[in-house]
Design an enzyme around this catalytic site. Structure first.
Site, PDB file in Angstrom:
ATOM      1  N   LYS A   1      -4.071 -14.633  15.262  1.00 21.15           N
ATOM      2  CA  LYS A   1      -3.081 -13.670  15.754  1.00 21.15           C
ATOM      3  C   LYS A   1      -3.808 -12.401  16.167  1.00 21.15           C
ATOM      4  O   LYS A   1      -4.441 -11.730  15.335  1.00 21.15           O
ATOM      5  CB  LYS A   1      -2.022 -13.378  14.695  1.00 21.15           C
ATOM      6  CG  LYS A   1      -1.095 -12.266  15.122  1.00 21.15           C
ATOM      7  CD  LYS A   1       0.185 -12.235  14.338  1.00 21.15           C
ATOM      8  CE  LYS A   1       1.160 -13.255  14.866  1.00 21.15           C
ATOM      9  NZ  LYS A   1       2.446 -13.222  14.208  1.00 21.15           N
TER      10      LYS A   1
ATOM     11  N   ASP B   1      11.803  -9.727   9.805  1.00 18.56           N
ATOM     12  CA  ASP B   1      11.927 -10.454  11.076  1.00 18.56           C
ATOM     13  C   ASP B   1      11.939 -11.955  10.819  1.00 18.56           C
ATOM     14  O   ASP B   1      11.246 -12.720  11.471  1.00 18.56           O
ATOM     15  CB  ASP B   1      10.780 -10.074  12.024  1.00 18.56           C
ATOM     16  CG  ASP B   1      11.100 -10.471  13.467  1.00 18.56           C
ATOM     17  OD1 ASP B   1      12.277 -10.806  13.742  1.00 18.56           O
ATOM     18  OD2 ASP B   1      10.181 -10.463  14.300  1.00 18.56           O
TER      19      ASP B   1
ATOM     20  N   GLY C   1       4.044 -14.185  18.796  1.00 20.74           N
ATOM     21  CA  GLY C   1       4.667 -13.992  17.499  1.00 20.74           C
ATOM     22  C   GLY C   1       5.051 -12.533  17.422  1.00 20.74           C
ATOM     23  O   GLY C   1       4.828 -11.788  18.379  1.00 20.74           O
ATOM     24  N   GLY C   2       5.612 -12.138  16.315  1.00 20.27           N
ATOM     25  CA  GLY C   2       5.852 -10.719  16.156  1.00 20.27           C
ATOM     26  C   GLY C   2       4.490 -10.028  16.154  1.00 20.27           C
ATOM     27  O   GLY C   2       3.510 -10.608  15.707  1.00 20.27           O
ATOM     28  N   PHE C   3       4.406  -8.870  16.668  1.00 23.71           N
ATOM     29  CA  PHE C   3       3.203  -8.024  16.585  1.00 23.71           C
ATOM     30  C   PHE C   3       1.993  -8.519  17.365  1.00 23.71           C
ATOM     31  O   PHE C   3       0.908  -7.998  17.204  1.00 23.71           O
ATOM     32  CB  PHE C   3       2.770  -7.803  15.128  1.00 23.71           C
ATOM     33  CG  PHE C   3       3.919  -7.511  14.230  1.00 23.71           C
ATOM     34  CD1 PHE C   3       4.523  -6.254  14.266  1.00 23.71           C
ATOM     35  CD2 PHE C   3       4.412  -8.469  13.378  1.00 23.71           C
ATOM     36  CE1 PHE C   3       5.605  -5.985  13.450  1.00 23.71           C
ATOM     37  CE2 PHE C   3       5.494  -8.194  12.565  1.00 23.71           C
ATOM     38  CZ  PHE C   3       6.091  -6.960  12.606  1.00 23.71           C
ATOM     39  N   GLY C   4       2.130  -9.547  18.161  1.00 24.47           N
ATOM     40  CA  GLY C   4       0.975  -9.950  18.952  1.00 24.47           C
ATOM     41  C   GLY C   4       1.038 -11.372  19.451  1.00 24.47           C
ATOM     42  O   GLY C   4       2.035 -12.075  19.256  1.00 24.47           O
ATOM     43  N   ILE C   5      -0.065 -11.770  20.095  1.00 17.27           N
ATOM     44  CA  ILE C   5      -0.123 -13.108  20.683  1.00 17.27           C
ATOM     45  C   ILE C   5      -0.923 -14.015  19.754  1.00 17.27           C
ATOM     46  O   ILE C   5      -1.895 -13.593  19.138  1.00 17.27           O
ATOM     47  CB  ILE C   5      -0.791 -13.048  22.067  1.00 17.27           C
ATOM     48  CG1 ILE C   5       0.050 -12.138  22.974  1.00 17.27           C
ATOM     49  CG2 ILE C   5      -0.937 -14.425  22.680  1.00 17.27           C
ATOM     50  CD1 ILE C   5      -0.592 -11.836  24.296  1.00 17.27           C
ATOM     51  N   VAL C   6      -0.501 -15.275  19.676  1.00 14.03           N
ATOM     52  CA  VAL C   6      -1.178 -16.226  18.793  1.00 14.03           C
ATOM     53  C   VAL C   6      -1.920 -17.272  19.620  1.00 14.03           C
ATOM     54  O   VAL C   6      -1.374 -17.799  20.589  1.00 14.03           O
ATOM     55  CB  VAL C   6      -0.167 -16.929  17.864  1.00 14.03           C
ATOM     56  CG1 VAL C   6      -0.895 -17.787  16.845  1.00 14.03           C
ATOM     57  CG2 VAL C   6       0.714 -15.910  17.161  1.00 14.03           C
TER      58      VAL C   6
ATOM     59  N   GLY D   1       1.705 -18.887  21.533  1.00 11.30           N
ATOM     60  CA  GLY D   1       2.967 -18.191  21.740  1.00 11.30           C
ATOM     61  C   GLY D   1       2.891 -16.751  21.311  1.00 11.30           C
ATOM     62  O   GLY D   1       1.884 -16.273  20.793  1.00 11.30           O
TER      63      GLY D   1
END
Ligand SMILES: *[C@@H]1O[C@H](CO)[C@@H](O)[C@H](O)[C@H]1NC(C)=O
Ligand SMILES: *[C@@H]1O[C@H](CO)[C@@H](O)[C@H](O)[C@H]1NC(C)=O
Ligand SMILES: *[C@@H]1O[C@H](CO)[C@@H](O)[C@H](O)[C@H]1NC(C)=O
Ligand SMILES: *[C@@H]1O[C@H](CO)[C@@H](O)[C@H](O)[C@H]1NC(C)=O
Ligand SMILES: *[C@@H]1O[C@H](CO)[C@@H](O)[C@H](O)[C@H]1NC(C)=O
Ligand SMILES: *[C@@H]1O[C@H](CO)[C@@H](O)[C@H](O)[C@H]1NC(C)=O
Length: 807
Positions: free
Chosen positions: A533, A630, A514-519, A512
């Site tokens: 991440k 966040d 997440g904040g600040f990037g893809i996990v 998914g």
């Protein structure tokens, strides 16, 4: 009367037309009631028939339920003997009611009244009150009635009490579980020793006493006052019988359906049917707080749930064992500062206001004397320790005198007056000289005691250090004696390893945004699962700075934070490697009707508490003072045991360095969770996290997002104002498992967290203690930021937000 006759006539007419063999509410000697058939009371409120509950096995019971709400069973006949097959029948045989299975075995029968003469023409009728009555049509004698054998439900017209000649008791007993009506652990009975009062038993242990009957209500249930417009509570105490019952006041039209239920958790609730919404709502419930635990504070102790600690000694008394007392072991209670001297006039009475009266089991009660006479008798009788009126209506009359330890006293709003006998030296009006002497006597041992306690506590702390750390959830491996963190060695993963683990960041492995990037999910060659991440390439931060920040994040170790396993920096890539969380994130559960059922009430409270601890650690205990910025359901990950783990902490800080959100207009955060001062002015503080936490708390309880058209804060506020707070609870939660006192407290805290003005919001450390401390009094929340207001600031922000990421 006329009305009723005409209805009967109508029904009779209907029967003859339909040629049904039995009328709706009665069963005659020649008739049988089979599975699938029911009796319905004339007013259509109640229905008698066969029902089944458990899903795994087939168990049939005969019982009475509400026609409007058939899942609410108010009475069960064969609660200990479920039927295995559905071909059983109920019929009348030799003046008793019998339940017979397909093999002609009698599974259950109503008790026989041996004192009855020959019964000629018995008939069974389900009355409008919900009472199932078997009587002889010839003489109207009641042979048996269901109201004499309550299940877990008390209805108007029933009684709880004791026949003092036969010893027969009318009492409520809890079910074993919500789908097993056999007798559970709890009983609610009348105590007939001393002044009448109700006792909640947990097996053979007293859990709670309502306090003495004081003429209009029970001393420890001031809530009963709120009913007096519609209902009348009646306690009758004669030499033959002591009983409690409730009657509707004369002239009160159309009372809604209501019932008092003793749940399998040991909580008693008054539930009322809301005709408009077609559901039950909770009117009141008890026991309520820790002070309701019977004899919480020992002899001569008093309990006040808003005090810390909750126990104090009565005036003129001090703890019997000060060390035990200071360790919060109150069982030893208190003792007199000055012993009573019975000779002469050296005693007086101290008025102790607004209490639940002490247990009256060993007290003397004389309802016939006035309060002045009560005082006179108590002061003349050496063994009398306290007195109080036994009937508070009309200014107070009658007399209760206590001659033993005074126990189970609680301060309550609208409580009673207790007159406590003390030596004159312990009464308020003592001369200064005496005071000084007393101070001298008290101060010296106190100083010694304090010194002793300090030494003791230091020893204890040293001994407990390990466990205390474990309690805080701080990982011992990184916690040394001086309380600082070791320099953490953070493994560096090389890019090839990460590419291999994630199958070159394949879409199939994407967990998914997440904040600040893809996990991504990854599996290392050893089989260990990880979450990677991959940070978006926005940050212009230098390598050293980035590493410093990552080291900081790595040092943050707490049970409720996701653990960082390492990082990977190569070329322009920056990645963080975390432990893998099998249960995904909280939003995956709470906003989904089906998966929501996997998080029961208790689990949700534990998740909320866990998040609060993690946040407290970030804000304060970690010594780095991290503001998350966040906090939201998607950023709370769940491990195999559903322990919440906050993720993305510290990242906000690492991104902050080169991105001043006020200048660039870039606000890190998610709509619905942003405090007004942050959304409008970019003003950030620990209190903006507290705001997000409050939103999250309400989302976890309600299963609803605070987003789009749904203003969860306004909704929660309104329900609370209207006393319908129970409606806030996610329908996916089994309603019988929710604990009202927890619900009320958690929502209260949630609303305090979302106060418009940051100063009105509690700090995270206050939140943690509010959530865990049942006894704490909380300030009243003001109305939270409502949608009309938030709309005015949400639109400009929306643009920048969607600009950052689609989350
Ligand atoms: C309970 O009764 C219903 C019919 O009233 C039936 O459909 C269902 O299968 C029964 N459940 C069990 C476990 O027997
Ligand atoms: C139901 O079945 C169980 C086990 O087969 C048996 O122990 C029990 O006595 C039966 N109950 C009735 C009421 O027939
Ligand atoms: C039994 O019958 C007698 C005589 O009618 C009555 O007084 C008594 O209350 C009955 N007992 C019960 C338990 O119903
Ligand atoms: C309570 O007891 C009294 C005295 O025996 C009796 O008259 C009264 O009917 C009882 N109350 C109820 C609700 O049965
Ligand atoms: C609490 O104090 C009493 C004496 O006041 C003592 O007998 C008892 O053992 C103590 N309980 C615990 C759990 O320490
Ligand atoms: C004095 O009070 C005690 C306890 O309340 C009681 O048992 C005793 O009967 C009383 N004595 C007199 C003379 O009233």
């Amino acid at each position: 009367m006329w009305d009723r006759t005409s209805r009967l006539f109508d029904t009779a007419l209907l029967f003859s037309l339909l040629s049904v063999s039995y009328s709706f509410d009665t069963l005659k000697q020649t008739e049988t009631l089979a599975n699938g058939q029911t009796l319905v009371s004339l007013n259509s409120d109640f229905e008698l028939g066969f029902f089944n509950r458990s899903t795994s096995t087939t168990k049939w019971y005969i019982g009475i339920w509400y026609t409007v709400s058939p899942e609410i069973v108010v009475w069960v006949a064969n609660h200990e003997n479920p039927l295995n097959d559905s071909s059983s029948t109920l019929s009348i045989s030799k003046g008793t009611l019998v339940l017979i299975d397909s093999l002609q075995n009698i599974i259950w029968s109503s008790s026989v009244n041996l004192s009855k003469p020959k019964i000629l023409d018995p008939i069974l009728k389900l009355h409008d009150s919900g009472n199932l009555v078997l009587k002889d049509q010839n003489n109207d004698d009641i042979l048996w009635q269901s109201f004499d054998y309550p299940s877990n439900t008390f209805l108007l017209g029933m009684k709880i009490g004791k026949d003092l000649t036969t010893g027969f008791e009318w009492y409520m007993s809890s079910w074993k579980s919500s789908d097993d009506p056999s007798k559970g652990n709890y009983y609610y009975k009348m105590n007939t020793i001393g002044q009448p009062e109700m006792v909640l038993w947990d097996g053979d242990r007293i859990k709670f006493k309502t306090g003495a009957w004081v003429g209009v209500r029970f001393s420890g249930l001031p809530d009963m006052k709120t009913y007096t417009n519609t209902l009348q509570f009646i306690v009758v105490s004669t030499s033959k019988e002591v009983n409690f019952s409730i009657e509707a006041n004369k002239g009160v039209p159309n009372l809604p359906l209501s019932r008092i239920v003793l749940y399998e958790t040991g909580v008693i609730k008054c539930m009322v049917w809301g005709q408009d919404k077609k559901n039950w709502y909770e009117f009141s419930s008890w026991p309520n707080d820790m002070c309701d635990n019977y004899d919480k504070c020992g002899p001569f102790g008093t309990c006040n749930s808003i005090d810390v600690p909750i126990c104090k000694c009565l005036p003129g008394f001090h703890p019997k064992s000060p060390i035990e007392w200071s360790m919060r072991n109150f069982s030893g209670g208190c003792e007199r500062k000055t012993p009573l001297n019975c000779q002469g006039h050296s005693n007086g009475f101290k008025l102790v206001k607004s209490v639940k009266l002490p247990d009256t089991e060993n007290a003397m009660v004389d309802a016939s004397i006035i309060i002045e006479e009560c005082k006179r008798r108590c002061s003349l009788n050496c063994s009398c320790l306290a007195y109080s009126p036994s009937d508070i209506s009309g200014g107070g009359s009658g007399c209760i005198m206590w001659g033993h330890n005074l126990i189970d006293i609680k301060y309550i709003e609208g409580g009673q007056d207790l007159y406590l006998k003390l030596d004159k030296s312990d009464l308020d009006a003592t001369g200064m000289k005496k005071m000084q002497v007393i101070i001298g006597i008290i101060v010296m041992p106190t100083v010694l005691l304090l010194a002793l306690l300090t030494v003791y506590c230091i020893c204890l702390r040293q001994r407990r250090r390990k466990t205390a750390c474990a309690d805080l959830g701080i990982d011992k491996r990184n916690y040394n004696e001086s309380g600082s963190l070791h320099n953490t060695e953070l493994p560096i993963f090389d890019l090839e390893t990460v590419i291999a683990a994630t199958a070159n960041f394949s879409d199939a492995n994407k967990l998914g945004h997440g904040g600040f990037g893809i996990v991504y999910k990854g599996v290392l060659s050893g089989g260990e699962e990880i979450a990677v991440k991959r940070l978006s390439k926005d940050s212009s931060q230098g390598l050293n700075e980035f590493m410093n920040e990552v080291m900081l994040i790595a040092k943050l170790q707490h049970r409720n934070l996701v653990r960082l396993l390492g990082c990977c920096i190569q070329r322009s890539e920056r990645m963080l490697i975390y432990e893998f969380m099998p249960n995904k994130s909280l939003d995956f559960f709470i906003f989904d009707k089906v998966r929501g059922e996997l998080l029961n009430w208790r689990t949700r409270l534990e998740i909320i508490t866990g998040i609060s601890r993690g946040m407290l650690y970030l804000h304060q205990d970690s010594r780095f003072n991290i503001i998350h910025r966040d906090l939201k359901a998607a950023n709370i990950l769940l491990d195999g045991e559903m322990t919440p783990k906050i993720s993305d902490f510290g990242l906000a800080r690492s991104f902050e360095r080169d991105q001043n959100e006020i200048d660039t207009g870039r606000v890190v955060g998610t709509r619905g969770y942003m405090s007004p001062e942050y959304a409008m002015k970019g003003k950030i503080s620990v209190k903006s996290d507290v705001y997000s936490f409050g939103v999250l708390l309400l989302e976890i309880i309600s299963g609803k997002r605070n987003q789009g058209n749904h203003d969860l804060l306004a909704y929660a506020w309104e329900l609370r104002q209207d006393g319908r707070i129970r409606q806030l609870v996610d329908e996916a939660i089994d309603s019988s498992t929710t604990v009202a006192s927890d619900l009320v407290r958690f929502v209260h805290v949630g609303l305090l967290c979302v106060q418009e003005c940051a100063d009105d919001r509690p700090t995270m450390s206050t939140v943690v203690s509010m959530l865990s401390n049942e006894g704490m009094t909380l300030p009243e929340p003001k109305i939270p930021v409502l949608s009309s207001k938030s709309q005015s600031f949400s639109s400009p922000i929306e643009l920048t937000l969607t600009g950052i990421e689609g989350r």
